[in-house]
Motif scaffolding. Structure first.
Motif, PDB file in Angstrom:
ATOM      1  N   TYR A  18       0.837  -1.204   0.000  1.00 15.53           N
ATOM      2  CA  TYR A  18       0.000   0.000   0.000  1.00 15.53           C
ATOM      3  C   TYR A  18       0.869   1.251   0.000  1.00 15.53           C
ATOM      4  CZ  TYR A  18      -3.414   3.482   1.419  1.00 15.53           C
ATOM      5  OH  TYR A  18      -4.203   4.604   1.471  1.00 15.53           O
ATOM      6  N   LEU A  19       1.913   1.260   0.856  1.00 17.24           N
ATOM      7  CA  LEU A  19       2.786   2.439   0.906  1.00 17.24           C
ATOM      8  C   LEU A  19       3.580   2.592  -0.384  1.00 17.24           C
ATOM      9  CD1 LEU A  19       4.068   2.295   4.590  1.00 17.24           C
ATOM     10  CD2 LEU A  19       2.366   3.843   3.627  1.00 17.24           C
ATOM     11  N   ASP A  20       3.901   1.495  -1.040  1.00 16.36           N
ATOM     12  CA  ASP A  20       4.614   1.571  -2.315  1.00 16.36           C
ATOM     13  C   ASP A  20       3.711   2.159  -3.394  1.00 16.36           C
ATOM     14  OD1 ASP A  20       6.868   1.217  -3.886  1.00 16.36           O
ATOM     15  OD2 ASP A  20       6.179  -0.743  -4.623  1.00 16.36           O
ATOM     16  N   ASP A  21       2.412   1.873  -3.326  1.00 13.92           N
ATOM     17  CA  ASP A  21       1.461   2.425  -4.294  1.00 13.92           C
ATOM     18  C   ASP A  21       1.060   3.866  -3.966  1.00 13.92           C
ATOM     19  OD1 ASP A  21       1.435   0.103  -5.740  1.00 13.92           O
ATOM     20  OD2 ASP A  21      -0.368  -0.697  -4.758  1.00 13.92           O
ATOM     21  N   HIS A  22       1.165   4.280  -2.703  1.00 17.54           N
ATOM     22  CA  HIS A  22       0.766   5.629  -2.283  1.00 17.54           C
ATOM     23  C   HIS A  22       1.960   6.330  -1.630  1.00 17.54           C
ATOM     24  CE1 HIS A  22      -3.012   3.311  -2.407  1.00 17.54           C
ATOM     25  NE2 HIS A  22      -3.562   4.473  -2.813  1.00 17.54           N
ATOM     26  N   PRO A  23       2.798   6.982  -2.424  1.00 16.84           N
ATOM     27  CA  PRO A  23       4.012   7.604  -1.877  1.00 16.84           C
ATOM     28  C   PRO A  23       3.737   8.795  -0.956  1.00 16.84           C
ATOM     29  CG  PRO A  23       3.877   7.950  -4.248  1.00 16.84           C
ATOM     30  CD  PRO A  23       2.738   7.072  -3.865  1.00 16.84           C
ATOM     31  N   PHE A  24       2.638   9.522  -1.185  1.00 14.95           N
ATOM     32  CA  PHE A  24       2.328  10.659  -0.306  1.00 14.95           C
ATOM     33  C   PHE A  24       2.019  10.185   1.111  1.00 14.95           C
ATOM     34  CE2 PHE A  24      -0.655  13.708   1.582  1.00 14.95           C
ATOM     35  CZ  PHE A  24       0.139  14.834   1.560  1.00 14.95           C
ATOM     36  N   VAL A  25       1.264   9.081   1.217  1.00 13.02           N
ATOM     37  CA  VAL A  25       0.959   8.519   2.547  1.00 13.02           C
ATOM     38  C   VAL A  25       2.239   8.014   3.198  1.00 13.02           C
ATOM     39  CG1 VAL A  25      -0.328   6.726   3.769  1.00 13.02           C
ATOM     40  CG2 VAL A  25      -1.390   7.938   1.869  1.00 13.02           C
TER      41      VAL A  25
END
Length: 157
Positions: free
Chosen positions: A36-43
């Motif tokens: 998930y963090l790899d797909d959402h860099p802002f998060v």
């Protein structure tokens, strides 16, 4: 300057490669949260910033807790030492007072014993003398003693 920048870039890539090749990082990146963090860099960046910024207050809080715990232990030890010292001094005072009291009571009892034994011995000696005089028949001629004093006392009253 470009050589220095290239050297710095190589060092940075080697650090990143060493992080990416770590088995714990690989396991984390294959998990659901890592994906998930790899797909959402802002998060991921927000989470990284939150962890970095909150590390200082958490560190201060942990230092405060450790310092407070150490001070409490030292305070308990010091307080226990003070209480034991005060108790020891109080016990010493009580024991000294009891020692003085026992000396006084034993002195009074010794004086009472000596006085009573002297009086009893004198009483038995005078009674024995009276009996001897009564047995001899001459009560007051040979020895003017206690019987004479008691006779004179009876006459005076």
């Amino acid at each position: 300057m470009s050589k220095e920048m290239q050297e710095l870039q190589k060092q940075w890539h080697s650090v990143v490669e060493s992080i990416h090749s770590n088995s714990n990082v690989v396991a984390f990146m294959n998990s659901r949260v890592g994906l998930y963090l790899d797909d959402h860099p802002f998060v991921a960046l927000s989470l990284l910033m939150f962890v970095a910024v909150s590390a200082i207050p958490v560190a201060f809080f942990l230092i405060f807790i450790v310092t407070t715990a150490i001070m409490a232990c030292i305070g308990v030890i010091v307080m226990e030492g003070v209480v034991i010292s005060i108790g020891g001094i109080a016990l010493l005072c009580v024991l000294c007072g009891l020692g003085a009291l026992s000396l006084g009571v034993s002195g009074v009892l010794s004086v009472c014993y000596i006085v009573l034994s002297t009086l009893v011995n004198y009483w038995y000696a005078s009674r024995g003398e009276i009996r001897k005089q009564e047995a001899n028949g001459s009560s007051s001629q040979k020895n003017p003693s206690v019987t004479d004093l008691s006779a004179n006392k009876g006459k005076n009253e």
